[in-house]
Design a protein around this motif. Structure first.
Motif, PDB file in Angstrom:
ATOM      1  N   MET A  23       0.843  -1.194   0.000  1.00 16.48           N
ATOM      2  CA  MET A  23       0.000   0.000   0.000  1.00 16.48           C
ATOM      3  C   MET A  23       0.876   1.240   0.000  1.00 16.48           C
ATOM      4  O   MET A  23       1.866   1.329   0.727  1.00 16.48           O
ATOM      5  CB  MET A  23      -0.903  -0.001   1.232  1.00 16.48           C
ATOM      6  CG  MET A  23      -1.855   1.189   1.298  1.00 16.48           C
ATOM      7  SD  MET A  23      -2.955   1.070   2.721  1.00 16.48           S
ATOM      8  CE  MET A  23      -3.897   2.564   2.512  1.00 16.48           C
ATOM      9  N   VAL A  24       0.522   2.204  -0.847  1.00 20.23           N
ATOM     10  CA  VAL A  24       1.326   3.419  -0.990  1.00 20.23           C
ATOM     11  C   VAL A  24       1.247   4.265   0.276  1.00 20.23           C
ATOM     12  O   VAL A  24       0.166   4.479   0.831  1.00 20.23           O
ATOM     13  CB  VAL A  24       0.853   4.252  -2.203  1.00 20.23           C
ATOM     14  CG1 VAL A  24       1.672   5.522  -2.323  1.00 20.23           C
ATOM     15  CG2 VAL A  24       0.949   3.439  -3.479  1.00 20.23           C
ATOM     16  N   ASP A  25       2.397   4.738   0.698  1.00 17.79           N
ATOM     17  CA  ASP A  25       2.456   5.719   1.774  1.00 17.79           C
ATOM     18  C   ASP A  25       2.704   7.080   1.139  1.00 17.79           C
ATOM     19  O   ASP A  25       3.331   7.168   0.078  1.00 17.79           O
ATOM     20  CB  ASP A  25       3.589   5.362   2.739  1.00 17.79           C
ATOM     21  CG  ASP A  25       3.444   6.054   4.077  1.00 17.79           C
ATOM     22  OD1 ASP A  25       2.423   6.746   4.279  1.00 17.79           O
ATOM     23  OD2 ASP A  25       4.363   5.921   4.905  1.00 17.79           O
ATOM     24  N   PHE A  26       2.190   8.130   1.758  1.00 20.05           N
ATOM     25  CA  PHE A  26       2.350   9.468   1.197  1.00 20.05           C
ATOM     26  C   PHE A  26       2.980  10.419   2.198  1.00 20.05           C
ATOM     27  O   PHE A  26       2.648  10.388   3.394  1.00 20.05           O
ATOM     28  CB  PHE A  26       0.990  10.039   0.760  1.00 20.05           C
ATOM     29  CG  PHE A  26       0.425   9.399  -0.480  1.00 20.05           C
ATOM     30  CD1 PHE A  26       0.893   9.753  -1.728  1.00 20.05           C
ATOM     31  CD2 PHE A  26      -0.556   8.426  -0.384  1.00 20.05           C
ATOM     32  CE1 PHE A  26       0.378   9.162  -2.875  1.00 20.05           C
ATOM     33  CE2 PHE A  26      -1.075   7.827  -1.518  1.00 20.05           C
ATOM     34  CZ  PHE A  26      -0.601   8.202  -2.772  1.00 20.05           C
ATOM     35  N   TYR A  27       3.895  11.248   1.692  1.00 17.82           N
ATOM     36  CA  TYR A  27       4.496  12.326   2.464  1.00 17.82           C
ATOM     37  C   TYR A  27       4.133  13.650   1.790  1.00 17.82           C
ATOM     38  O   TYR A  27       3.663  13.697   0.654  1.00 17.82           O
ATOM     39  CB  TYR A  27       6.022  12.197   2.505  1.00 17.82           C
ATOM     40  CG  TYR A  27       6.552  10.878   3.007  1.00 17.82           C
ATOM     41  CD1 TYR A  27       5.872  10.135   3.975  1.00 17.82           C
ATOM     42  CD2 TYR A  27       7.756  10.367   2.526  1.00 17.82           C
ATOM     43  CE1 TYR A  27       6.364   8.926   4.440  1.00 17.82           C
ATOM     44  CE2 TYR A  27       8.261   9.163   2.984  1.00 17.82           C
ATOM     45  CZ  TYR A  27       7.563   8.442   3.931  1.00 17.82           C
ATOM     46  OH  TYR A  27       8.060   7.247   4.378  1.00 17.82           O
ATOM     47  N   LYS A  28       4.369  14.714   2.505  1.00 20.23           N
ATOM     48  CA  LYS A  28       4.083  16.052   1.976  1.00 20.23           C
ATOM     49  C   LYS A  28       5.168  16.473   0.981  1.00 20.23           C
ATOM     50  O   LYS A  28       6.360  16.315   1.230  1.00 20.23           O
ATOM     51  CB  LYS A  28       4.027  17.055   3.136  1.00 20.23           C
ATOM     52  CG  LYS A  28       3.768  18.494   2.721  1.00 20.23           C
ATOM     53  CD  LYS A  28       2.352  18.692   2.226  1.00 20.23           C
ATOM     54  CE  LYS A  28       2.077  20.160   1.895  1.00 20.23           C
ATOM     55  NZ  LYS A  28       0.701  20.364   1.414  1.00 20.23           N
ATOM     56  N   LEU A  29       4.724  17.032  -0.143  1.00 15.31           N
ATOM     57  CA  LEU A  29       5.628  17.601  -1.143  1.00 15.31           C
ATOM     58  C   LEU A  29       5.476  19.115  -1.158  1.00 15.31           C
ATOM     59  O   LEU A  29       4.370  19.631  -1.336  1.00 15.31           O
ATOM     60  CB  LEU A  29       5.305  17.051  -2.538  1.00 15.31           C
ATOM     61  CG  LEU A  29       6.015  17.712  -3.729  1.00 15.31           C
ATOM     62  CD1 LEU A  29       7.513  17.456  -3.673  1.00 15.31           C
ATOM     63  CD2 LEU A  29       5.434  17.232  -5.052  1.00 15.31           C
ATOM     64  N   ASP A  30       6.572  19.836  -0.962  1.00 14.63           N
ATOM     65  CA  ASP A  30       6.596  21.296  -1.095  1.00 14.63           C
ATOM     66  C   ASP A  30       8.046  21.689  -1.319  1.00 14.63           C
ATOM     67  O   ASP A  30       8.812  21.863  -0.374  1.00 14.63           O
ATOM     68  CB  ASP A  30       6.022  21.978   0.146  1.00 14.63           C
ATOM     69  CG  ASP A  30       5.717  23.465  -0.085  1.00 14.63           C
ATOM     70  OD1 ASP A  30       6.325  24.056  -1.009  1.00 14.63           O
ATOM     71  OD2 ASP A  30       4.887  24.022   0.653  1.00 14.63           O
ATOM     72  N   LYS A  31       8.444  21.786  -2.578  1.00 11.80           N
ATOM     73  CA  LYS A  31       9.843  22.014  -2.926  1.00 11.80           C
ATOM     74  C   LYS A  31       9.978  23.136  -3.945  1.00 11.80           C
ATOM     75  O   LYS A  31       9.047  23.418  -4.698  1.00 11.80           O
ATOM     76  CB  LYS A  31      10.469  20.738  -3.503  1.00 11.80           C
ATOM     77  CG  LYS A  31      10.474  19.551  -2.548  1.00 11.80           C
ATOM     78  CD  LYS A  31      11.199  18.365  -3.137  1.00 11.80           C
ATOM     79  CE  LYS A  31      11.111  17.155  -2.204  1.00 11.80           C
ATOM     80  NZ  LYS A  31      11.747  17.407  -0.900  1.00 11.80           N
TER      81      LYS A  31
END
Length: 268
Positions: free
Chosen positions: A1-9
């Motif tokens: 199952m995919v895990d997600f983190y925050k993207l802000d770059k």
């Protein structure tokens, strides 16, 4: 199952980036400091152009739009794919969304895979143009001038379903003097006579951009989209609805700019 983190770059034009083998990006918002067009190029495929007026790096008092929300037209960078900014040297682009983390042997989820395959042909872009009168030339009462004209190719469709902005310079004016009108194949999408009020949408109700010291609420066609299929024509005009001729400031010229954030679709 995919895990997600925050993207802000922040990524910078002139560099090429590559996602790891077990990670992918879902880019839901974009912003830039560039005054001219930038595009994300993902695995060699160009996506929609934007610049700082419609997609600033940050939401500020001078531009309350903030980074452009891509909605359902987000961009996907699968694992092991390169991406870069096509634009002026050193231009910064902010990408906001999700970092997907795949388990060993796990594939890119279907929804994201489908979006990846279509994102070079279906994306947000913008229309923009300017109309200017001559120096010291008055804008006559009821005079209507075209600012934007667009006739898509047969395989293209443009949908105005987002923010539309307009700005007018050259002189002093107030509410109830200039308005914006939309036409499709020559038909005004508006009232036809003035018995029910002035024609068009007041230009000061369409801030370019929305700001604390003008109008904070952007004007949007999200609730009443205008779809322009291939071989049909969109026209956006500005009209003097004041009832009198309006002169610019001495030595100046009336100049109006209209910007519309639009959905673009190319078939095939």
């Amino acid at each position: 199952m995919v895990d997600f983190y925050k993207l802000d770059k922040i990524i910078v034009a002139g560099n090429t980036y590559e996602t790891p083998a077990d990670r992918f990006y879902v880019i839901k918002k974009v912003g830039t400091d560039a005054a001219s067009d930038v595009k994300l190029v993902i695995d060699g495929v160009e996506t929609g152009p934007f610049y700082r007026d419609i997609a600033p790096l940050h939401k500020t008092s001078d531009n309350l739009l903030g980074p452009l929300d891509l909605g359902d037209l987000y961009y996907v960078v699968p694992p092991n794919k390169t991406f870069y900014v096509d634009g002026p040297s050193g231009a910064k682009v902010r990408i906001i969304g999700l970092i997907g983390v795949l388990a060993p042997g796990e594939a890119l989820p279907g929804d994201y895979a489908r979006r990846y395959t279509e994102q070079g042909k279906h994306y947000l872009t913008y229309l923009e143009d300017t109309y200017s009168k001559a120096t010291d030339e008055a804008w006559s009462a009821n005079e209507e001038q075209e600012v934007i004209s667009l006739t898509p190719r047969t395989i293209e469709t443009y949908i105005l379903n987002n923010v539309v902005m307009a700005s007018l310079s050259g002189g002093t004016f107030s509410e109830g003097q200039f308005a914006v009108r939309f036409y499709k194949d020559g038909k005004p999408l508006d009232i036809l006579t003035t018995e029910a009020g002035h024609k068009g949408i007041d230009i000061l109700s369409m801030p370019r951009p929305p700001a604390y010291n003008t109008e904070m609420e952007p004007f949007s066609l999200k609730d009443r989209p205008i779809e322009i299929p291939g071989d049909h024509t969109l026209s956006i005009k500005v009209i003097n609805v004041s009832g009198s001729d309006l002169s610019p400031a001495s030595g100046s010229a009336w100049s109006v700019k209209v910007t519309a954030i639009v959905e673009y679709i190319m078939k095939g």
